[in-house]
Enzyme design. Structure first.
Site, short mmCIF file in Angstrom:
data_model
loop_
_atom_site.label_atom_id
_atom_site.label_comp_id
_atom_site.label_asym_id
_atom_site.label_seq_id
_atom_site.Cartn_x
_atom_site.Cartn_y
_atom_site.Cartn_z
N GLY A 205 53.53 41.38 38.09
CA GLY A 205 53.12 40.35 39.03
C GLY A 205 51.65 40.03 38.89
O GLY A 205 50.93 40.63 38.08
N GLY B 68 47.82 44.55 36.93
CA GLY B 68 47.19 45.40 35.93
C GLY B 68 47.78 45.22 34.55
O GLY B 68 47.42 45.94 33.62
N HIS C 212 37.65 37.37 32.70
CA HIS C 212 38.53 38.02 31.71
C HIS C 212 37.76 38.33 30.43
O HIS C 212 37.89 39.41 29.86
CB HIS C 212 39.74 37.11 31.38
CG HIS C 212 40.97 37.41 32.18
ND1 HIS C 212 41.77 38.48 31.93
CD2 HIS C 212 41.53 36.75 33.21
CE1 HIS C 212 42.78 38.49 32.78
NE2 HIS C 212 42.66 37.45 33.57
N ARG C 213 36.94 37.38 29.97
CA ARG C 213 36.14 37.60 28.75
C ARG C 213 35.20 38.78 28.93
O ARG C 213 35.08 39.64 28.06
CB ARG C 213 35.34 36.34 28.41
CG ARG C 213 36.08 35.39 27.55
CD ARG C 213 35.14 34.36 26.93
NE ARG C 213 35.94 33.22 26.56
CZ ARG C 213 35.85 32.02 27.10
NH1 ARG C 213 34.95 31.77 28.03
NH2 ARG C 213 36.63 31.05 26.72
N GLU D 35 41.72 30.09 21.89
CA GLU D 35 42.18 29.35 23.06
C GLU D 35 43.30 28.42 22.61
O GLU D 35 43.09 27.51 21.83
CB GLU D 35 41.02 28.60 23.70
CG GLU D 35 40.00 29.56 24.27
CD GLU D 35 38.90 28.89 25.05
OE1 GLU D 35 38.97 27.66 25.28
OE2 GLU D 35 37.97 29.60 25.44
N ASP E 181 48.00 36.26 26.20
CA ASP E 181 47.90 36.32 27.66
C ASP E 181 47.69 34.91 28.18
O ASP E 181 46.61 34.36 28.05
CB ASP E 181 46.74 37.23 28.05
CG ASP E 181 46.82 37.73 29.47
OD1 ASP E 181 47.71 37.29 30.22
OD2 ASP E 181 45.97 38.57 29.84
#
Length: 173
Positions: free
Chosen positions: A13, A17, A53-54, A65, A87
């Site tokens: 979800g 994690g 995130h980076r 990307e 992702d």
């Protein structure tokens, strides 16, 4: 699958994690790390999420990307000494829906590539089928597209994990 690579599917979800778990798995391989980001920054909040995130990923990743042409990107970086972390599939599905693309055909193309892939591939996706039935057609179609794609990939993946509260549960492999 008849391939030399290894495919893992990591489901969970929002904020489960799953991404950080997948990054740790990718780092542990010792292979050249490629991060395939499917998200699009439509607003400042999403730009901030992408930047976070980076930063969280740290150094040593080559980022690609790729909001739409996932298979094209995977072909360009497919090599046995690479680990490719995608992702995420649900953002990719969203992008395809916004472009009125044939999602079943795109999914079939992805599966065909995974069957031939020599790289180590980790696919991250949101499990969206655990809640209530969405109230609108587009949301229901999104949930259905994601569920079908997850099933197709899980059937052929070497490993499948479900992550909740940062804890991975191995479901296959």
């Amino acid at each position: 699958m008849t391939r030399s690579g290894h495919v893992s599917l990591v489901l969970g979800g929002a904020r489960s994690g799953k991404s950080s778990y997948s990054e740790r798995v990718a780092i542990a391989t010792g292979l050249e790390k490629h991060y395939v980001a499917t998200g699009r920054a439509y607003d400042a909040e999403m730009e901030a999420r992408i930047a976070a995130h980076r930063t969280d990923r740290g150094e040593g990743w080559e980022t690609h990307e790729t909001p739409l042409d996932l298979v094209g990107t995977l072909r360009s970086i497919n090599a046995p000494d690479n680990v490719i972390l995608i992702d995420c599939l649900t953002l990719w599905i969203t992008n395809l829906m916004m472009e009125d693309a044939d999602i079943d055909a795109e999914g079939a193309s992805l599966l065909a590539h995974l069957r031939e892939c020599s790289a180590r591939v980790i696919l991250v996706s949101n499990e969206v089928g655990l809640g209530i039935v969405p109230e609108n057609r587009m949301a229901r179609e999104f949930r259905d597209h994601a569920g079908r794609l997850h099933q197709r990939i899980a059937a052929e993946a070497d490993e499948v994990f479900f992550v909740a509260a940062g804890l991975p549960l191995k479901m296959k492999g």
